[in-house]
Write an enzyme that holds these catalytic residues in place. Sequence first.
Site, short mmCIF file in Angstrom:
data_model
loop_
_atom_site.label_atom_id
_atom_site.label_comp_id
_atom_site.label_asym_id
_atom_site.label_seq_id
_atom_site.Cartn_x
_atom_site.Cartn_y
_atom_site.Cartn_z
N TYR A 87 0.87 -1.17 0.00
CA TYR A 87 0.00 0.00 0.00
C TYR A 87 0.91 1.23 0.00
O TYR A 87 1.80 1.33 0.83
CB TYR A 87 -0.89 0.03 1.25
CG TYR A 87 -2.31 -0.41 1.00
CD1 TYR A 87 -3.15 0.33 0.16
CD2 TYR A 87 -2.82 -1.55 1.62
CE1 TYR A 87 -4.45 -0.07 -0.06
CE2 TYR A 87 -4.13 -1.95 1.41
CZ TYR A 87 -4.94 -1.21 0.57
OH TYR A 87 -6.23 -1.60 0.36
N GLU A 105 -0.33 4.76 -0.39
CA GLU A 105 -1.16 5.95 -0.51
C GLU A 105 -0.34 7.21 -0.26
O GLU A 105 0.44 7.29 0.69
CB GLU A 105 -2.33 5.89 0.48
CG GLU A 105 -3.35 4.82 0.11
CD GLU A 105 -4.53 4.80 1.07
OE1 GLU A 105 -4.41 5.39 2.16
OE2 GLU A 105 -5.55 4.19 0.73
N ASP A 111 -6.48 14.68 -24.73
CA ASP A 111 -6.50 13.26 -24.41
C ASP A 111 -5.83 12.52 -25.55
O ASP A 111 -6.39 12.34 -26.62
CB ASP A 111 -7.95 12.80 -24.24
CG ASP A 111 -8.06 11.31 -23.91
OD1 ASP A 111 -7.03 10.61 -23.93
OD2 ASP A 111 -9.19 10.85 -23.64
N THR A 122 -3.47 7.08 -21.62
CA THR A 122 -3.26 5.75 -21.06
C THR A 122 -1.79 5.39 -21.28
O THR A 122 -1.08 6.07 -22.03
CB THR A 122 -4.15 4.70 -21.75
OG1 THR A 122 -3.97 4.83 -23.17
CG2 THR A 122 -5.60 4.91 -21.39
N LYS A 138 -1.85 0.87 -25.21
CA LYS A 138 -2.07 1.30 -26.59
C LYS A 138 -0.72 1.52 -27.30
O LYS A 138 0.19 0.70 -27.16
CB LYS A 138 -2.96 2.53 -26.64
CG LYS A 138 -4.34 2.33 -25.99
CD LYS A 138 -5.22 3.53 -26.23
CE LYS A 138 -6.63 3.35 -25.67
NZ LYS A 138 -6.72 3.48 -24.22
N ARG A 183 -1.44 -1.58 -18.57
CA ARG A 183 -2.73 -0.90 -18.54
C ARG A 183 -2.77 0.07 -17.36
O ARG A 183 -2.57 -0.31 -16.22
CB ARG A 183 -3.87 -1.91 -18.45
CG ARG A 183 -3.97 -2.73 -19.72
CD ARG A 183 -5.20 -3.60 -19.79
NE ARG A 183 -5.26 -4.19 -21.12
CZ ARG A 183 -5.86 -3.63 -22.16
NH1 ARG A 183 -6.47 -2.48 -22.02
NH2 ARG A 183 -5.85 -4.22 -23.34
#
Length: 426
Positions: free
Chosen positions: A53, A55, A200, A227, A230, A236
């Site tokens: 974790y 954060e 984008d 992203t 692609k 991803r």
Amino acid sequence: MYYNHLSAADPTIAKLMKGEEHRQITGLELIASENYVSPAIMEAMGSVLNNRYSEGYPGRRYYGGQEFTDQIEQIAIDRAKALFRCEHANVQPHAGAPANIATYLALAEPGSTILGMELAHGGHLTHGHPVTHVAKIYNFVRYRMSDVETGRIDYDEMREVARREKPKILLAGFSAYPRELDYKVMREIATEVGAWAVADVAHIAGLIVGKQLANPFDAGFDVVLTTTHKSLRGPRGGMILSREASTGKLIDKSVFPSFQGGPIMQMVAAKAVAFQEAARPEFVDYAAQIIANAKTLAATLMERGARLITNGTDNHLMLVDSVSSWALSGGVAEKRLDEVGITLNKNMIPDEPRSAMDPSGVRMGTPALTTRGMKEAEMAQVADLIHRTLSAKDDNVLPGIREEVIGLAKRFPVPGISLPAGDSLA
């Protein structure tokens, strides 16, 4: 891959994953938003970082034990900034859609207007389609192609809409538009009406860092969303880039803690690896080959009588009117091609007369096949296979085409995937 532990623990899932491997190896992947990652990226994704974790941000975490994760994320940030030539990068978004929404929430109050591309003319769901939750939060207005034969966008009309609607964000970007946008003009329009200029580039990020398409930051855009899979050929995930560090502070707060929880650290590590790969000189050659392959695929399809929206492509993708080309809806064409091992997706076309679940068009792109090493000669062969499959009057010819697809696929291995000894490509 052999899945020794998985096969013992859950043979059902292992069998299905092996089936997917076989499908990828023996098929031709033409979905414009998909690609294959390197073995190094695959290793980073399936790593001990899954156990963490993290954060917060490097040096500002809510959990201890972040000595190595801090360094990994900072390396990813620094590499992203260098690739796109900007002052700030947030590499934590879990996907492209969350990156887009977190950006809207950072830059515009609920109820504000956002000007983006219409879905049927190439835009994305997160650019304001009515089915999305974000369309209930913001007032989306849209621009579209004024000429679908060329892909021309009427920027004078866009300026008029912007003057009238006073958008808080002017959004440049698409998921099924085969031409380039004029970022300079869009930046000028945004400045005139006091809007943030946001791009984008999820589909074309690899073509930008591969020096084949324009970088919106060079035209003065404030924020670039993307992203990391692609054409960028990474894991991803999503990423938000800012021209100025002050804007980046707004983005960071919007991503965490305002919108999503902690980062998926194994994916952040994989992004860092992908950014390093994209910075190599050979990535420029790869990006150039993607476009060369797309132009050949488009030209050959048109020679076979297919109707392409905008009559060609300037990037990695093309949109084909399947109904006009082969008298098949996009959904039927998609399924027919699946039978022979060619994968693409049904897609709406401008002024779509059919439903979104079975539209008139199909979308295809070349990043994945280019990753496998295919070039113009293979693209012409793929176009011929597509045309023969979709124009066939007798399904009895499909098994023969399937064998041709396997034969072509066998010549170009998928990076990092190989069948166990004794398995066949039948």
